[in-house]
Write an enzyme that holds these catalytic residues in place. Structure first.
Site, mmCIF file in Angstrom:
data_model
loop_
_atom_site.group_PDB
_atom_site.id
_atom_site.type_symbol
_atom_site.label_atom_id
_atom_site.label_comp_id
_atom_site.label_asym_id
_atom_site.label_seq_id
_atom_site.Cartn_x
_atom_site.Cartn_y
_atom_site.Cartn_z
ATOM 1 N N HIS A 149 36.387 5.004 10.166
ATOM 2 C CA HIS A 149 36.962 6.308 10.500
ATOM 3 C C HIS A 149 38.051 6.672 9.502
ATOM 4 O O HIS A 149 38.818 5.817 9.052
ATOM 5 C CB HIS A 149 37.533 6.289 11.924
ATOM 6 C CG HIS A 149 36.486 6.487 12.976
ATOM 7 N ND1 HIS A 149 36.284 7.682 13.611
ATOM 8 C CD2 HIS A 149 35.569 5.637 13.485
ATOM 9 C CE1 HIS A 149 35.288 7.568 14.479
ATOM 10 N NE2 HIS A 149 34.835 6.321 14.411
ATOM 11 N N GLU A 199 35.878 18.269 13.467
ATOM 12 C CA GLU A 199 36.770 17.780 14.521
ATOM 13 C C GLU A 199 38.229 17.987 14.141
ATOM 14 O O GLU A 199 39.041 18.480 14.955
ATOM 15 C CB GLU A 199 36.473 16.299 14.782
ATOM 16 C CG GLU A 199 35.154 16.071 15.499
ATOM 17 C CD GLU A 199 34.597 14.671 15.314
ATOM 18 O OE1 GLU A 199 33.538 14.387 15.882
ATOM 19 O OE2 GLU A 199 35.212 13.861 14.571
ATOM 20 N N GLN A 200 38.597 17.621 12.921
ATOM 21 C CA GLN A 200 39.998 17.769 12.528
ATOM 22 C C GLN A 200 40.399 19.243 12.448
ATOM 23 O O GLN A 200 41.521 19.614 12.816
ATOM 24 C CB GLN A 200 40.249 17.051 11.194
ATOM 25 C CG GLN A 200 40.063 15.538 11.295
ATOM 26 C CD GLN A 200 40.799 14.761 10.234
ATOM 27 O OE1 GLN A 200 41.783 15.245 9.647
ATOM 28 N NE2 GLN A 200 40.366 13.523 9.994
ATOM 29 N N PHE A 221 44.340 5.059 12.926
ATOM 30 C CA PHE A 221 44.578 5.647 14.253
ATOM 31 C C PHE A 221 43.388 6.538 14.616
ATOM 32 O O PHE A 221 42.990 7.412 13.852
ATOM 33 C CB PHE A 221 45.861 6.480 14.226
ATOM 34 C CG PHE A 221 46.131 7.210 15.514
ATOM 35 C CD1 PHE A 221 46.650 6.539 16.612
ATOM 36 C CD2 PHE A 221 45.871 8.574 15.625
ATOM 37 C CE1 PHE A 221 46.908 7.213 17.804
ATOM 38 C CE2 PHE A 221 46.118 9.259 16.812
ATOM 39 C CZ PHE A 221 46.644 8.566 17.907
ATOM 40 N N ALA A 279 40.141 11.108 20.049
ATOM 41 C CA ALA A 279 39.150 12.182 20.185
ATOM 42 C C ALA A 279 39.873 13.511 19.995
ATOM 43 O O ALA A 279 40.465 14.057 20.929
ATOM 44 C CB ALA A 279 38.469 12.120 21.544
#
Length: 471
Positions: free
Chosen positions: A371, A391-392, A423, A426
């Site tokens: 990730h 997502e970000q 880190f 979701a």
């Protein structure tokens, strides 16, 4: 590769709104099984007499012998019971579907004429009222074809619905493969119609009932008096009617037999139930063909790619990126016992999570390390995967101020130095502010706690990714 064919999910917690005509709260399908003259009998070329569904307690087939009492009970259904029911339903102007055994129809021309005059739907109940359980597939296929042929000859029109009753594991598929039927009812799996796929054919299924059914006058546990039947039907109606009032209308099938409910003491209970149902507004009494045509028009089947039916290469191509840069998770999931339950986002997320949860620690750690940092160097260089980029961006991490970016970089560095992996959270469940707060809170945890937390977040990210592409 293991596949489990049974569908234990169905509509789940979100059934479609049936949208019955005129906003009806419930659809009632009254079904009369016409089997008299089609049952096991030496006169019909069978090896034994009938032993099923009569008022003879504990009846058994008599091999090689006619059973006079059994025959006369079936005769009652045709001679008296049918006509009593015909008067009841025509006087009340209630539509009916007949499950008609073709051989029985051929021996009952007056009853056939009465059914047609009343505009009842005459569906097929098979060639003979016998067990299909042990029939070889080719024999059952031939029996279905002959049932259609004889039904058409006797009635003048081919049947548009099918119910065998004493079916085999092949029955629904074989009936569907004929392409003849707008509906098939050899399932008991729902309160609403649903679709099944057989090759290129989409088949509408109208589930039937063995509990709201007068057959329980002849089976145990069963009904003793007409009032037993009445109370059960009323309770079923009241529950479904209330569900319909709450915006989830359903279908209530009621199964009847001429030789059973046609007896006066039993019929009284049905009559009182009909009084109860007809006193309510928003009740749609309908033939099964009417229900089927409404459903096909309102809820037409839509084919889609189903994970449980994909070959390995297609499956991995489609879902290999759900766990970041870790296609081995999808590869292993494809080998599990997948089925219809795994064709949804929740179902497939569970299958992938099972693989991830049972993998060795080093493999799980590798997934965590695959990730990217949040708002890190890869994001700045636009080298994130499409999923991570989306997502970000959803939390505004692609539009940080200089101070915010510096803060994230400082937290990223401290977290990785302490725990040995990035880190993970979701992002779609959070805002920029809640992500920063969680970052600061979790930085102080021990690494074992963070490993467990990060793995749970990876599973959550996978589920959210699947929700983007699956129902």
């Amino acid at each position: 590769m293991q596949r489990y064919p049974r569908n234990l999910t169905g509509y789940g917690g979100n059934p479609p709104n049936a949208a019955w005509p005129e906003g009806a709260r419930i659809a009632i399908s009254l079904v009369l099984n016409y089997e008299e003259g089609g049952e096991n009998c030496l006169l019909h070329g069978d090896a034994a007499s009938e032993g099923f569904l009569s008022d003879i307690p504990g009846a058994q087939p008599w091999p090689g012998m006619r059973h006079w009492n059994m025959e006369s009970i079936y005769d009652y259904g045709a001679r008296a019971g049918f006509w009593r029911l015909h008067r009841l339903f025509t006087q009340r102007r209630l539509p009916l579907t007949i499950y008609a055994v073709a051989a029985a129809l051929a021996r009952s021309p007056e009853q056939v004429a009465a059914m047609k005059a009343a505009d009842w739907e005459i569906a097929s109940h098979g060639l003979k009222w016998v067990e299909h359980r042990d029939m070889p597939e080719d024999e059952e296929r031939a029996a279905i074809a002959e049932a259609i042929r004889l039904h058409t000859e006797v009635v003048g029109n081919p049947p548009r619905g099918w119910y065998t009753g004493r079916c085999s594991v092949n029955t629904v598929r074989l009936a569907a493969e004929t392409g003849q039927f707008e509906w098939i009812s050899d399932t008991y799996d729902d309160d609403l119609p649903h679709w099944m796929e057989f090759g290129s054919h989409d088949q509408l299924i109208l589930p039937y009932t063995l509990e709201a059914n007068d057959m329980r006058f002849a089976t145990a546990p069963g009904w003793v008096t007409g009032r037993d039947f009445e109370e059960y039907l009323k309770d079923a109606f009241d529950v479904l009617y209330a569900e319909g009032a709450a915006g989830q209308p359903k279908m209530l099938s009621i199964g009847l037999h001429c030789r059973l409910i046609g007896r006066p003491g039993k019929l009284a209970g049905l009559m009182r139930f009909l009084d109860h149902a007809q006193a309510h507004e928003g009740v749609w009494f309908a033939r099964r063909i009417d229900i089927a045509q409404h459903w096909a028009a309102t809820h037409p089947h839509q084919r889609r790619a189903r994970p449980s039916t994909m070959d390995r290469a297609t499956f991995v191509t489609k879902f290999g990126s759900i766990y970041e840069h870790s296609p081995w998770v999808a590869e292993a999931a494809h080998a599990l016992e997948l089925g219809p339950a795994h064709d949804s986002a929740i179902g497939l997320a569970n299958a992938l999570a099972r693989v991830f949860r049972t993998a060795p620690h080093d493999q799980r750690l590798a997934v965590l390390r695959a990730h990217p940092d949040l708002a890190g160097k890869l994001a700045a260089a636009k080298r994130l995967t499409a999923e991570s980029t989306s997502e970000q961006a959803s939390a505004g991490l692609d539009a940080l101020t200089d101070d915010e970016r510096a803060c994230f970089q400082r937290l990223n560095t401290g977290y990785v130095e302490k725990h040995g992996f990035p880190f993970i959270i979701a992002v779609r469940d959070n805002t920029k502010a809640s992500i920063l707060q969680a970052f600061q809170d979790r930085l102080d945890n021990d690494s074992a706690t963070e490993f467990t937390t990060a793995c749970a977040q990876v599973e959550r990210i996978a589920e959210l990714r699947l929700r983007e592409i699956l129902p």
